[in-house]
Design a protein around this motif. Sequence first.
Motif, PDB file in Angstrom:
ATOM      1  N   HIS A  52       0.826  -1.213   0.000  1.00 45.69           N
ATOM      2  CA  HIS A  52       0.000   0.000   0.000  1.00 45.69           C
ATOM      3  C   HIS A  52       0.861   1.265   0.000  1.00 45.69           C
ATOM      4  O   HIS A  52       0.350   2.359  -0.260  1.00 45.69           O
ATOM      5  CB  HIS A  52      -0.991   0.010   1.174  1.00 45.69           C
ATOM      6  CG  HIS A  52      -0.345   0.187   2.515  1.00 45.69           C
ATOM      7  ND1 HIS A  52       0.010   1.408   3.013  1.00 45.69           N
ATOM      8  CD2 HIS A  52       0.007  -0.716   3.454  1.00 45.69           C
ATOM      9  CE1 HIS A  52       0.557   1.250   4.208  1.00 45.69           C
ATOM     10  NE2 HIS A  52       0.571  -0.039   4.491  1.00 45.69           N
ATOM     11  N   THR A  53       2.165   1.122   0.264  1.00 41.92           N
ATOM     12  CA  THR A  53       3.053   2.284   0.220  1.00 41.92           C
ATOM     13  C   THR A  53       3.627   2.513  -1.182  1.00 41.92           C
ATOM     14  O   THR A  53       4.313   3.507  -1.402  1.00 41.92           O
ATOM     15  CB  THR A  53       4.215   2.125   1.216  1.00 41.92           C
ATOM     16  OG1 THR A  53       5.032   1.019   0.818  1.00 41.92           O
ATOM     17  CG2 THR A  53       3.713   1.912   2.630  1.00 41.92           C
ATOM     18  N   ALA A  54       3.325   1.599  -2.116  1.00 39.06           N
ATOM     19  CA  ALA A  54       3.859   1.705  -3.476  1.00 39.06           C
ATOM     20  C   ALA A  54       3.106   2.768  -4.277  1.00 39.06           C
ATOM     21  O   ALA A  54       1.949   3.098  -3.989  1.00 39.06           O
ATOM     22  CB  ALA A  54       3.748   0.367  -4.197  1.00 39.06           C
ATOM     23  N   THR A  55       3.758   3.289  -5.266  1.00 42.01           N
ATOM     24  CA  THR A  55       3.137   4.177  -6.251  1.00 42.01           C
ATOM     25  C   THR A  55       3.496   3.640  -7.627  1.00 42.01           C
ATOM     26  O   THR A  55       4.654   3.340  -7.895  1.00 42.01           O
ATOM     27  CB  THR A  55       3.666   5.617  -6.116  1.00 42.01           C
ATOM     28  OG1 THR A  55       3.403   6.079  -4.790  1.00 42.01           O
ATOM     29  CG2 THR A  55       3.009   6.545  -7.125  1.00 42.01           C
ATOM     30  N   ALA A  60       1.321   8.469 -20.176  1.00 43.96           N
ATOM     31  CA  ALA A  60       0.267   8.402 -21.187  1.00 43.96           C
ATOM     32  C   ALA A  60       0.144   9.778 -21.829  1.00 43.96           C
ATOM     33  O   ALA A  60      -0.070  10.777 -21.124  1.00 43.96           O
ATOM     34  CB  ALA A  60      -1.062   7.986 -20.558  1.00 43.96           C
ATOM     35  N   ASP A  61       0.288   9.824 -23.145  1.00 44.35           N
ATOM     36  CA  ASP A  61       0.219  11.083 -23.885  1.00 44.35           C
ATOM     37  C   ASP A  61       1.192  12.113 -23.321  1.00 44.35           C
ATOM     38  O   ASP A  61       0.868  13.304 -23.220  1.00 44.35           O
ATOM     39  CB  ASP A  61      -1.216  11.646 -23.876  1.00 44.35           C
ATOM     40  CG  ASP A  61      -2.194  10.717 -24.559  1.00 44.35           C
ATOM     41  OD1 ASP A  61      -1.803  10.086 -25.562  1.00 44.35           O
ATOM     42  OD2 ASP A  61      -3.346  10.621 -24.087  1.00 44.35           O
ATOM     43  N   GLY A  62       2.367  11.651 -22.914  1.00 47.35           N
ATOM     44  CA  GLY A  62       3.395  12.532 -22.418  1.00 47.35           C
ATOM     45  C   GLY A  62       3.188  13.026 -20.998  1.00 47.35           C
ATOM     46  O   GLY A  62       3.964  13.828 -20.498  1.00 47.35           O
ATOM     47  N   ARG A  63       2.139  12.548 -20.341  1.00 41.52           N
ATOM     48  CA  ARG A  63       1.872  12.979 -18.955  1.00 41.52           C
ATOM     49  C   ARG A  63       2.027  11.804 -18.000  1.00 41.52           C
ATOM     50  O   ARG A  63       1.740  10.658 -18.344  1.00 41.52           O
ATOM     51  CB  ARG A  63       0.454  13.543 -18.834  1.00 41.52           C
ATOM     52  CG  ARG A  63       0.252  14.784 -19.657  1.00 41.52           C
ATOM     53  CD  ARG A  63      -1.086  15.418 -19.410  1.00 41.52           C
ATOM     54  NE  ARG A  63      -2.110  14.444 -19.043  1.00 41.52           N
ATOM     55  CZ  ARG A  63      -3.397  14.631 -19.212  1.00 41.52           C
ATOM     56  NH1 ARG A  63      -3.838  15.740 -19.725  1.00 41.52           N
ATOM     57  NH2 ARG A  63      -4.271  13.712 -18.856  1.00 41.52           N
ATOM     58  N   ARG A  64       2.460  12.157 -16.805  1.00 46.96           N
ATOM     59  CA  ARG A  64       2.589  11.127 -15.766  1.00 46.96           C
ATOM     60  C   ARG A  64       1.217  10.772 -15.223  1.00 46.96           C
ATOM     61  O   ARG A  64       0.411  11.639 -14.916  1.00 46.96           O
ATOM     62  CB  ARG A  64       3.468  11.610 -14.613  1.00 46.96           C
ATOM     63  CG  ARG A  64       4.888  11.807 -15.025  1.00 46.96           C
ATOM     64  CD  ARG A  64       5.844  12.088 -13.909  1.00 46.96           C
ATOM     65  NE  ARG A  64       5.293  12.786 -12.765  1.00 46.96           N
ATOM     66  CZ  ARG A  64       5.916  12.942 -11.619  1.00 46.96           C
ATOM     67  NH1 ARG A  64       7.123  12.453 -11.465  1.00 46.96           N
ATOM     68  NH2 ARG A  64       5.372  13.595 -10.640  1.00 46.96           N
ATOM     69  N   ASP A  65       0.962   9.476 -15.123  1.00 46.01           N
ATOM     70  CA  ASP A  65      -0.273   8.958 -14.543  1.00 46.01           C
ATOM     71  C   ASP A  65       0.132   8.150 -13.318  1.00 46.01           C
ATOM     72  O   ASP A  65       0.728   7.078 -13.442  1.00 46.01           O
ATOM     73  CB  ASP A  65      -0.988   8.089 -15.583  1.00 46.01           C
ATOM     74  CG  ASP A  65      -2.307   7.560 -15.068  1.00 46.01           C
ATOM     75  OD1 ASP A  65      -2.861   8.137 -14.116  1.00 46.01           O
ATOM     76  OD2 ASP A  65      -2.783   6.539 -15.625  1.00 46.01           O
ATOM     77  N   LEU A  66      -0.154   8.675 -12.132  1.00 47.48           N
ATOM     78  CA  LEU A  66       0.256   8.032 -10.888  1.00 47.48           C
ATOM     79  C   LEU A  66      -0.942   7.384 -10.205  1.00 47.48           C
ATOM     80  O   LEU A  66      -2.036   7.965 -10.166  1.00 47.48           O
ATOM     81  CB  LEU A  66       0.867   9.054  -9.931  1.00 47.48           C
ATOM     82  CG  LEU A  66       2.109   9.782 -10.413  1.00 47.48           C
ATOM     83  CD1 LEU A  66       2.524  10.846  -9.404  1.00 47.48           C
ATOM     84  CD2 LEU A  66       3.246   8.794 -10.626  1.00 47.48           C
ATOM     85  N   GLY A  69      -0.515   2.351  -4.782  1.00 46.45           N
ATOM     86  CA  GLY A  69      -0.564   0.905  -4.712  1.00 46.45           C
ATOM     87  C   GLY A  69       0.350   0.243  -5.720  1.00 46.45           C
ATOM     88  O   GLY A  69       0.973   0.900  -6.550  1.00 46.45           O
ATOM     89  N   PRO A  70       0.384  -1.090  -5.653  1.00 46.26           N
ATOM     90  CA  PRO A  70       1.301  -1.847  -6.517  1.00 46.26           C
ATOM     91  C   PRO A  70       0.798  -1.924  -7.947  1.00 46.26           C
ATOM     92  O   PRO A  70      -0.372  -1.650  -8.223  1.00 46.26           O
ATOM     93  CB  PRO A  70       1.319  -3.227  -5.863  1.00 46.26           C
ATOM     94  CG  PRO A  70      -0.030  -3.346  -5.244  1.00 46.26           C
ATOM     95  CD  PRO A  70      -0.373  -1.942  -4.760  1.00 46.26           C
ATOM     96  N   TYR A  71       1.677  -2.352  -8.856  1.00 45.45           N
ATOM     97  CA  TYR A  71       1.329  -2.506 -10.267  1.00 45.45           C
ATOM     98  C   TYR A  71       0.196  -3.507 -10.439  1.00 45.45           C
ATOM     99  O   TYR A  71      -0.741  -3.272 -11.178  1.00 45.45           O
ATOM    100  CB  TYR A  71       2.566  -2.951 -11.051  1.00 45.45           C
ATOM    101  CG  TYR A  71       2.270  -3.356 -12.458  1.00 45.45           C
ATOM    102  CD1 TYR A  71       1.882  -2.407 -13.393  1.00 45.45           C
ATOM    103  CD2 TYR A  71       2.369  -4.683 -12.856  1.00 45.45           C
ATOM    104  CE1 TYR A  71       1.594  -2.769 -14.698  1.00 45.45           C
ATOM    105  CE2 TYR A  71       2.091  -5.051 -14.155  1.00 45.45           C
ATOM    106  CZ  TYR A  71       1.702  -4.094 -15.065  1.00 45.45           C
ATOM    107  OH  TYR A  71       1.422  -4.466 -16.352  1.00 45.45           O
ATOM    108  N   ALA A  72       0.287  -4.618  -9.762  1.00 49.33           N
ATOM    109  CA  ALA A  72      -0.726  -5.666  -9.887  1.00 49.33           C
ATOM    110  C   ALA A  72      -1.275  -6.006  -8.512  1.00 49.33           C
ATOM    111  O   ALA A  72      -0.534  -6.107  -7.544  1.00 49.33           O
ATOM    112  CB  ALA A  72      -0.108  -6.901 -10.518  1.00 49.33           C
TER     113      ALA A  72
END
Length: 115
Positions: A52-55, A60-66, A69-72
């Motif tokens: 839960h501490t992961a980011t 996407a389209d040159g912008r950061r999408d944060l 949580g974990p990737y999966a």
Amino acid sequence: MMQFAIFNYVQPRDFADKRPENDPDGPAWGAYTKALIEAGVMVSGAALKPSHTATTLRIADGRRDLHDGPYAETKEQLGGFYIIDVPDVDAALAWAARNPAASTGAVEVRPIMQG
């Protein structure tokens, strides 16, 4: 020699209030790490904080999408990793079988790309 990453997947409950002084699995992890060091195969490694501490970041389209949580989302969480240097995949799998997570979660062994 070849290098392999050993990923330790552990149960989420293993992270609850986990501190070195109250971790019942601490001695098993310490013994495993000590065995890797004494065998001369450990390159590096680290324990990770709970998922839960992961980011997770995507571009996407040159912008950061944060996203928090974990990737999966999985039943087990990535709890840490080791980098080892051994002759072949069979040796890496032998070390993975001794990993404490092998009996309580899962262990993933993956070759590291060599330059």
